[in-house]
Design a protein around this motif. Structure first.
Motif, short mmCIF file in Angstrom:
data_model
loop_
_atom_site.label_atom_id
_atom_site.label_comp_id
_atom_site.label_asym_id
_atom_site.label_seq_id
_atom_site.Cartn_x
_atom_site.Cartn_y
_atom_site.Cartn_z
N THR A 151 51.57 28.16 45.99
CA THR A 151 51.14 29.30 44.97
C THR A 151 49.56 29.37 45.34
N PRO A 152 49.16 30.56 45.72
CA PRO A 152 47.74 30.83 45.78
C PRO A 152 46.72 30.53 44.40
N PRO A 153 45.64 29.77 44.38
CA PRO A 153 45.05 29.42 43.16
C PRO A 153 44.50 30.83 42.56
N THR A 154 44.20 30.80 41.21
CA THR A 154 43.73 31.90 40.51
C THR A 154 42.42 31.17 39.63
N TYR A 155 41.05 31.71 39.95
CA TYR A 155 40.17 31.14 39.02
C TYR A 155 39.37 32.37 38.33
N ARG A 156 38.78 32.04 37.14
CA ARG A 156 38.14 33.07 36.42
C ARG A 156 36.73 32.77 36.78
N VAL A 157 36.00 33.83 37.32
CA VAL A 157 34.86 33.95 38.05
C VAL A 157 34.01 35.30 37.52
N PHE A 158 32.92 35.28 37.30
CA PHE A 158 32.06 36.23 36.99
C PHE A 158 31.71 37.27 38.27
N ALA A 159 32.18 38.65 37.91
CA ALA A 159 31.92 39.78 39.05
C ALA A 159 30.89 40.44 38.64
N THR A 160 30.15 41.11 39.61
CA THR A 160 29.22 42.10 39.64
C THR A 160 29.32 43.28 40.61
N ARG A 161 28.81 44.41 40.37
CA ARG A 161 29.07 45.55 41.23
C ARG A 161 28.08 45.58 42.17
N GLU A 162 28.87 45.75 43.28
CA GLU A 162 27.84 45.61 44.71
C GLU A 162 27.21 46.91 44.97
N GLY A 163 27.72 48.10 44.63
CA GLY A 163 27.13 49.30 45.17
C GLY A 163 26.59 49.63 46.74
N ASN A 164 25.44 49.69 46.95
CA ASN A 164 24.86 49.79 48.09
C ASN A 164 25.45 50.82 49.13
N VAL A 165 25.96 52.05 48.35
CA VAL A 165 26.38 53.07 49.42
C VAL A 165 25.66 53.46 50.57
#
Length: 407
Positions: free
Chosen positions: A179-193
């Motif tokens: 079973t692949p692991p699941t972790y809670r991490v902080f996400a940011t928005r990349e943008g950079n279009v």
């Protein structure tokens, strides 16, 4: 008197070749080896910021901060990558020996990485003189990574040769699909279009992909070989998205792997990004691998479409990420997306997220429901991803790993 700049010339061929004697493998254990020279001609696509001239592969733009470097890393180096075409082996192999001939001067670096195809999926990329797969692979692919620390850095590659062989001592008994692991991490928005990702994709408005801080799980352009499932902390929304960029903060932090495999920061707990440890606990002096002060604990970047439309986020947030390629089993490739993920087998059911184009989604089984017409036919088949999540098979371009059973 002008003092000449100190320069270092590195010949990597000998350093990146390991003999059978060094591996302590009996001579009779290996079958006939298959050896080939990897073509280094730049073909475009996911060949990023590299050029081939006068018999050498080199950076096309060696200026640190050049537009062509990975958009998410903000690293103080110029980087480039060449991804070679996969090679189908004449017989399955358990190891690949790497011989790279390169020249580096004044802060230039070069690495060769390989991966193998088995059981309908690719292993992660690995760089080593000898890469051992443990179980036989039927295809092998190589890529070359070049970097320059300053404008005067020089990195050139004149040759790359791979040798695949099957060694009895390498072969492990097949194990149950994990079973692949699941972790809670902080996400940011990349943008950079408008910028390029690390695999050569030009970012568009409302794009759908993610960035992770290691090239080990960087998908080649227009593939979902490494797909992450990203869900809000409440679990109310999820998106399956391909890993198309490198970042945030670090570029050699495969934190989802155990310490025995993790490239850097082996003393950190599995699942904790170095940036998070630096930000929250002052790990590594509160800095990333480049010496920059870490300003947030981010372990994943989300493209705008994934951020706004897939997860309905309005600000950076903690998310639950599943690193799907580390598991196994059946997977379907989304050929046309973003595809709605529904709570049942018809368009009348609620939408609980999206699956991006090229994403590989794990399929448990299928049910019959509403007939839907899509780019891959008209069908009443709906694929169940996990309990309570369904997608129409009319939008699945291929299935890997076996035959999908009826639920």
């Amino acid at each position: 008197m002008i003092r000449a700049r100190s320069r270092t010339l590195v010949a990597l061929t000998a350093l990146l070749t390991v003999s059978a004697a060094l591996t302590a493998t009996p001579a009779h254990a290996a079958t006939t080896a298959e050896s080939w020279a990897v073509g280094l001609t730049v073909a475009g696509g996911d060949d990023v910021n590299v050029r081939w001239s006068a018999g050498l592969l080199r950076l096309a733009d060696a200026r640190p901060g050049a537009r062509t470097r990975p958009a998410a890393t903000a690293a103080p180096v110029a980087e480039g990558a060449l991804v070679a075409a996969p090679r189908t082996l004449s017989r399955p192999a358990t190891r690949v020996r790497v011989a790279l001939t390169a020249r580096t001067v004044d802060g230039g670096t070069v690495r060769a990485q390989v991966r193998g195809w088995r059981a309908g999926a690719w292993t992660e990329w690995r760089d080593a003189a000898t890469v051992v797969f443990g179980r036989p692979v039927t295809r092998v692919q190589a890529r070359v990574l070049l970097a320059a620390a300053r404008p005067g850095s020089v990195t050139t590659v004149s040759g790359l040769r791979l040798t695949a062989e099957r060694v009895a001592a390498d072969v492990a008994q097949p194990t149950a699909v994990g079973t692949p692991p699941t972790y809670r991490v902080f996400a940011t928005r990349e943008g950079n279009v408008g910028s390029l990702t690390a695999n050569g994709h030009t970012i568009v408005a409302r794009d759908h992909f993610v960035a992770l801080p290691s090239r080990r799980a960087l998908s080649p352009l227009n593939t979902g070989d490494y797909t992450a499932k990203v869900c809000t902390a409440s679990g109310s929304r999820c998106e399956y998205a391909p890993v198309w960029d490198v970042g945030p903060w670090n570029t050699r932090d495969d934190y989802w792997n155990p310490s025995s495999v993790r490239e850097n920061w082996k003393d950190l707990p599995q699942g904790r990004p170095e940036a998070q440890a630096a930000y929250q606990y002052g790990y590594h002096g509160g800095r990333d691998q480049f010496g920059r002060t870490v300003l947030n604990p981010a372990g994943i970047d989300l493209a705008d479409g994934t951020f706004w439309d897939g997860l309905l986020l309005t600000d950076n947030a903690w998310v639950d990420v599943t690193y799907l390629w580390t598991g196994g089993g059946l997977a379907g490739r989304v050929g046309s997306g973003p595809l709605n993920i529904r709570t049942g087998p018809s368009t009348g059911y609620a939408v609980r997220g999206l699956a991006a184009t090229y994403a590989n989604v794990p399929i448990q089984c299928y049910v019959l429901g509403q007939t839907v017409s899509g780019p891959y036919g008209t069908t009443s088949r709906w694929d169940r991803l996990v309990a309570g999540q369904y997608v129409s098979h009319a939008y699945i371009s291929a299935v890997y790993g076996g035959t999908v059973p009826l639920c």
